[in-house]
Design an enzyme around this catalytic site. Structure first.
Site, PDB file in Angstrom:
ATOM      1  CG  ASN A  72       5.368   4.712  -6.943  1.00 42.23           C
ATOM      2  OD1 ASN A  72       6.418   5.350  -6.819  1.00 42.23           O
ATOM      3  ND2 ASN A  72       4.663   4.295  -5.904  1.00 42.23           N
ATOM      4  CE  LYS A 132       6.008   1.144  -4.867  1.00 49.24           C
ATOM      5  NZ  LYS A 132       5.387   0.077  -4.117  1.00 49.24           N
ATOM      6  CG  HIS A 160       2.470   4.857  -2.104  1.00 48.89           C
ATOM      7  ND1 HIS A 160       2.965   3.853  -1.304  1.00 48.89           N
ATOM      8  CD2 HIS A 160       2.259   4.312  -3.322  1.00 48.89           C
ATOM      9  CE1 HIS A 160       3.056   2.740  -2.033  1.00 48.89           C
ATOM     10  NE2 HIS A 160       2.638   2.997  -3.261  1.00 48.89           N
ATOM     11  CD  GLU A 212       5.723   1.429  -0.786  1.00 45.26           C
ATOM     12  OE1 GLU A 212       6.368   2.296  -1.405  1.00 45.26           O
ATOM     13  OE2 GLU A 212       5.387   0.346  -1.293  1.00 45.26           O
ATOM     14  CD  GLU A 254      -1.011   2.205  -5.246  1.00 44.69           C
ATOM     15  OE1 GLU A 254      -0.497   1.865  -6.305  1.00 44.69           O
ATOM     16  OE2 GLU A 254      -0.357   2.699  -4.306  1.00 44.69           O
ATOM     17  N   GLY A 297       3.348  -4.837  -3.921  1.00 45.98           N
ATOM     18  CA  GLY A 297       4.660  -5.489  -3.872  1.00 45.98           C
ATOM     19  C   GLY A 297       4.618  -6.918  -3.350  1.00 45.98           C
ATOM     20  CB  SER A 352       0.834  -7.313  -7.401  1.00 45.10           C
ATOM     21  OG  SER A 352       1.582  -7.269  -6.211  1.00 45.10           O
TER      22      SER A 352
HETATM   23  P1  PGA Z   1       3.507  -2.714  -7.054  1.00 42.84           P
HETATM   24  O1  PGA Z   1       3.409  -1.246  -6.431  1.00 42.84           O
HETATM   25  O2  PGA Z   1       2.960  -2.625  -8.468  1.00 42.84           O
HETATM   26  O3  PGA Z   1       4.958  -3.055  -7.015  1.00 42.84           O
HETATM   27  O4  PGA Z   1       2.665  -3.600  -6.209  1.00 42.84           O
HETATM   28  C1  PGA Z   1       2.335  -0.383  -6.693  1.00 42.84           C
HETATM   29  C2  PGA Z   1       2.476   0.880  -5.885  1.00 42.84           C
HETATM   30  O5  PGA Z   1       2.898   0.808  -4.722  1.00 42.84           O
HETATM   31  O6  PGA Z   1       2.181   1.995  -6.373  1.00 42.84           O
END
Ligand code: PGA
Length: 251
Positions: free
Chosen positions: A9, A11, A95, A97, A167, A173, A211
């Site tokens: 992903n 983003k 997601h 976000e 997640e 993140g 992460s």
């Molecule tokens: P990250 O993001 O691996 O940077 O924690 C995962 C995601 O949001 O899909």
């Protein structure tokens, strides 16, 4: 048998030339060795055309979101119909976000899932609890509610096209990962939940995200109910992403 999956992903990261180069590198790696692991990348909408032009045999394309309607007066939105034209096969939906920063509700996510399924786009449905919800020991309840609204009542033939990504919001993140035991516990819970609504609970892939990186992926991917990873930060450079593909294949 459940598929092994590594999905990136991106983003809102990478320029178009950077994204094209990254996909070329991954495709080159995969062309040299036949792997069982399915590899998916989810670039920005703006990158999809150029990446689709590469005609990749191995790397599959996902979108990071889409609108719940096929077309219409929705300035600035992207239709699942257009995604089809761009060679997209998967769409990440729900997601955290999108839920937190763009106010997407469980009901809206459900509408998007239904629209994608009607267009033969496979949803990668994200779920996960906040830190506060975990501290209050509400994580199972929260995930069940998210998935119930997303999936309950869908036809079995639709459910089998879905993928789930667990997640935990506190791990996205932040550099903090769920422990392998925490991931396994939730993935097993999700699989049992899927078993309560369909017959495909043993074949639907459940990915872990938050992460995930080469240094911690081995322990997570070796868990029985973890079928792969939805990778954010570590999907942005070919070295880490290819290492994650390699680790998923081995486990
Ligand atoms: P990250 O993001 O691996 O940077 O924690 C995962 C995601 O949001 O899909």
């Amino acid at each position: 048998m459940r598929e092994k999956i590594i999905a990136g992903n991106w983003k809102m990261n990478l320029s178009i030339p950077e994204g094209v180069k990254l996909v070329e590198d991954i495709e080159h790696y995969l062309a040299k060795r036949p792997l069982q692991t399915k590899v998916i990348v989810a670039p920005s909408f703006t990158h999809l055309y150029s990446i689709n032009q590469l005609n990749c045999l191995h790397v599959k394309l996902s979108a990071q979101n889409c609108h719940e309607s096929k077309k219409g007066a929705f300035t600035g939105e992207i239709s699942p119909l257009i995604l089809q034209d761009l060679g997209v096969q998967y769409v990440i939906l729900g997601h955290s976000e999108r839920r937190e920063l763009f106010g997407e509700s469980d009901a809206l996510i459900r509408a998007k899932i239904e629209q994608c399924l009607s267009m033969k786009l496979k949803p990668i449905i994200c779920c996960g609890e906040s830190l506060e919800e975990r501290r209050k020991n509400k994580h199972f309840e929260v995930v069940k509610e998210q998935l119930n609204t997303a999936l309950y009542g869908l036809q079995e033939k639709s459910l089998k096209e879905c993928m789930i990504a667990y997640e935990p919001v506190w791990a996205i993140g932040t550099g903090e990962t769920a422990s392998p035991e925490q991931a396994q516990e939730m993935h097993a819970y999700i699989r049992r939940f899927l078993g309560s609504i369909c017959h495909y609970n043993e074949t639907i892939s459940i990915l872990y995200g938050g992460s995930c990186k080469p240094s911690n992926a081995q322990a997570i991917f070796s868990q029985k109910d973890v079928d792969g990873g939805l990778i954010g930060g570590a999907s942005l450079n070919s070295e880490d992403f290819i290492e994650l593909i390699h680790l998923r294949e081995l486990m």
